[in-house]
Design an enzyme around this catalytic site. Structure first.
Site, short mmCIF file in Angstrom:
data_model
loop_
_atom_site.label_atom_id
_atom_site.label_comp_id
_atom_site.label_asym_id
_atom_site.label_seq_id
_atom_site.Cartn_x
_atom_site.Cartn_y
_atom_site.Cartn_z
N SER A 91 0.84 -1.19 0.00
CA SER A 91 0.00 0.00 0.00
C SER A 91 0.88 1.25 0.00
CB SER A 91 -0.96 -0.04 1.19
OG SER A 91 -2.02 0.88 1.01
N ASP A 135 -8.84 -5.68 -5.64
CA ASP A 135 -8.46 -4.60 -4.73
C ASP A 135 -9.21 -3.35 -5.17
OD1 ASP A 135 -7.32 -2.65 -3.18
OD2 ASP A 135 -5.24 -3.22 -3.60
N HIS A 193 -7.04 -6.07 -1.12
CA HIS A 193 -5.88 -5.21 -0.92
C HIS A 193 -4.73 -5.97 -0.26
CE1 HIS A 193 -3.79 -1.49 -0.73
NE2 HIS A 193 -3.82 -1.37 0.58
#
Length: 604
Positions: A209, A325, A356
């Site tokens: 991320s 995601d 994710h």
């Protein structure tokens, strides 16, 4: 006597050399070395690396807080090892979830929503540990692990800018220090210097991320010594994270988030410097740049799009992402992967079918770092470029393909037919004089519910015949649509779905949603300049949906659903806006492995 002493010395030296602990490799991977795998023997220290910027207003170069974990042999035996490096804005804690911290999305398009409140972060953590991530994986295998807090977070000086230049230059400075080109200090403001004498200077970066964004940010500086990166679900463009084709759109699960919301979330730096950073960055640069009124692409967004910064990049790229995601959407990794491939860089991509996060199998990461940080010739850069986890497979067992998209995929055009207010058809044949159909926006109906309904005035739905064979989709689907709006502004949402919708107890994430996309009809001509829609006038626009690689099983139908406000992602105006679609001027192109013959065979 002298000769005897010389023989004894040489024998002792030879024995010492033989006994020196070093990394070793099997099957192209660095193996766990027992002598490196003793946590109580690890040397853990923290320091501050000087950058070439000042973003906290004290007229001193900002220093980044850095933590190092290394095997004791780097001290006792003079062993030099490469570095696995992770940087993050999250290591020192984040802001609490308070009411009003996210933008209100319940208002008309083109209007300003309520101002947000600004929660404060209470910094957490103990020195010298910034984070324990990566350590147990890489230190026993003969790597040094380095962590740093990004600017304006934790004990790093400066200000968070959420994608600004300092978030690229900060990890660059750390890598420069690891290679003897920047200064490190034992304290945040002192002058006692410390050198990275224990490393070869070769660095690999990874993270998930935001922590996966920073390796790419560092790589786009072209810094010498950054040999390889493994970004996992990275945000590669803040415009693509918070906007879609001109439309103000939230990341999945965070309705109402924007750049300034994220700024507040991560701003854990020195409390005495926060007011300056808030004024200069959050309340000026970010506030003036994000433009929640039009959603247009501008200089602010261009400066936070790493695709625009790719020219200096030299690091070998192993990208990883999930096709489902809907927070950091799969388009983020795809666009950078293709650009790096076009540059001729060593590239691979790993996609799974989940949400994710989700790294590649450790053996693949190991080989990537072993190749580029230790220089072991393990051929990881050769062979298939894409590894995709199939729908029913374990994430550790991806299927290898020559590339992504699948080289055997070809775009097939499907036309809209019949009544989409009930269930129209998707056909490979174009029929003239299909006419126009109108849907009425109503965000009280979720997209999931609209896909299940046999008929609805709030969406248009078109499907293929029931498939009698599996259909493998790989790549980008592109929709072309001509529509009119009853109001000067409207949301446009498009989902590709697999029907019938599965709501059973064992529903898989791949059962229903194939891919999605959103757009602002006001930006039909340009992403940088929107134009109010004239009532009754038809506008033509075309855009890509998010990339996917999915096998639609026999017995299902591929569906195209067109609607307006998406209550999980878009702004939510009062219901009632009418969108009228000209069916004669609308189609979707989908990437079918095997092309038209494969799809026609499956639809017979």
């Amino acid at each position: 006597m002298k000769k005897l002493l010389l023989i004894l010395f040489l024998s002792t030296f030879s024995l010492s050399a033989q006994e020196q602990v070093k990394p070793f490799f099997e099957n192209g991977e660095a193996q766990i070395v027992p002598e490196f795998n003793i946590p109580e023997d690890w040397i853990r220290e923290d320091l501050w690396v000087e950058t070439n910027f000042d973003t906290d207003g004290d007229e001193l170069p900002d220093r980044m807080h850095v933590a190092v974990t290394r095997p004791k042999q780097t001290e006792t035996e003079g062993l030099k090892l490469p570095v696995v490096y992770e940087s993050s804005p999250y290591f020192a804690g984040v802001a609490p979830d308070v009411e009003g911290a996210f933008y209100d999305v319940y208002h008309e398009l083109g209007e300003k929503g309520k101002d947000i409140v600004h929660p404060s972060v209470t910094r957490i953590g103990e020195r010298p540990i910034i984070s324990n991530s990566q350590i147990n994986t890489w230190v026993p295998r003969g790597y040094i692990v380095v962590h740093s807090s990004s600017p304006g977070t934790g004990l790093s000086q400066g200000s968070p800018t959420v994608g600004g230049d300092n978030e690229s230059l900060a990890p660059k400075a750390v890598i420069d220090w690891l290679n003897g080109r920047a200064k490190g200090y034992k304290t945040p403001y002192g002058d006692e210097e410390v050198e990275a004498y224990w490393t070869t200077g070769k660095v690999g970066m990874t993270g998930t991320s935001y922590n996966g964004t920073i390796p790419l940010a560092a790589a786009t500086t072209g810094v010498e010594g950054l040999e390889a990166i493994i970004p996992i679900a990275p945000n590669t463009s803040y415009y693509h994270y918070y906007r879609s084709n001109g439309l103000v759109r939230s990341p999945g699960g965070y309705l109402g988030e924007d750049v300034d919301v994220l700024y507040n979330f991560i701003h854990s730096g020195d409390e005495s410097k926060r007011a300056y950073a808030d004024s200069v960055y959050r309340d000026t640069e970010i506030k003036n740049g994000i433009d929640r009124i039009t959603g247009d692409y501008n200089e602010f967004w261009a400066g936070r799009d790493y695709l625009n910064e790719m020219e200096p990049m030299k690091a070998a790229l192993f990208m990883a992402h999930g096709f489902n995601d809907w927070n950091v959407m799969p388009e983020h990794s795809y666009r950078i992967y293709k650009a790096a491939e076009e540059k001729g860089l060593p590239v691979k991509i790993y996609y799974h079918q989940y949400g994710h996060g989700g790294p590649p199998p450790i053996s693949m990461m190991n080989k990537w770092f072993t190749k580029y940080l230790f220089g072991v010739d393990n051929d990881i850069e050769k062979g298939p470029k894409a590894y995709i986890v199939r729908e029913d497979d374990h994430p550790k067992k991806p299927t290898a393909y020559a590339n992504y998209p699948n080289p055997d995929a070809e775009k097939v055009r499907l036309y809209l037919q019949n009544n989409g207010l009930k269930k129209g058809a998707l056909s490979t044949k174009k029929i003239k004089n299909q006419g126009k159909q109108t849907l009425i926006d109503n965000h009280n109906f979720s997209a999931d519910s609209l896909a299940k309904l046999k008929s609805s005035k709030h969406r248009l739905l078109f499907t293929t015949p029931i498939l009698n064979e599996d259909v493998h989709l790989s790549g980008l689907s592109t929709i072309k649509i001509k529509l009119a709006s009853s109001k000067p502004a409207a949301n446009l949402s498009v989902w590709m779905v697999s029907l019938p919708w599965n709501s059973g107890e064992n529903t898989k994430i791949t059962d229903n949603i194939i891919t999605r996309g959103w757009a602002d009809p006001q930006n039909y001509k340009s992403l940088t300049e929107s134009e109010a829609l004239e009532q009754g006038r038809f506008y033509e626009l075309s855009f890509d949906l998010n990339p996917d690689d999915q096998v639609i099983p026999a017995g299902q139908q591929i569906g195209l659903m067109i609607f307006s406000s998406d209550n999980k992602f878009t702004l939510l105006p009062e219901p009632g806006t009418q969108l009228t679609v000209d069916l004669d001027e609308a189609h979707i192109e989908i990437p079918v492995v095997g092309g038209m013959p494969a799809l026609q065979k499956a639809m017979k």
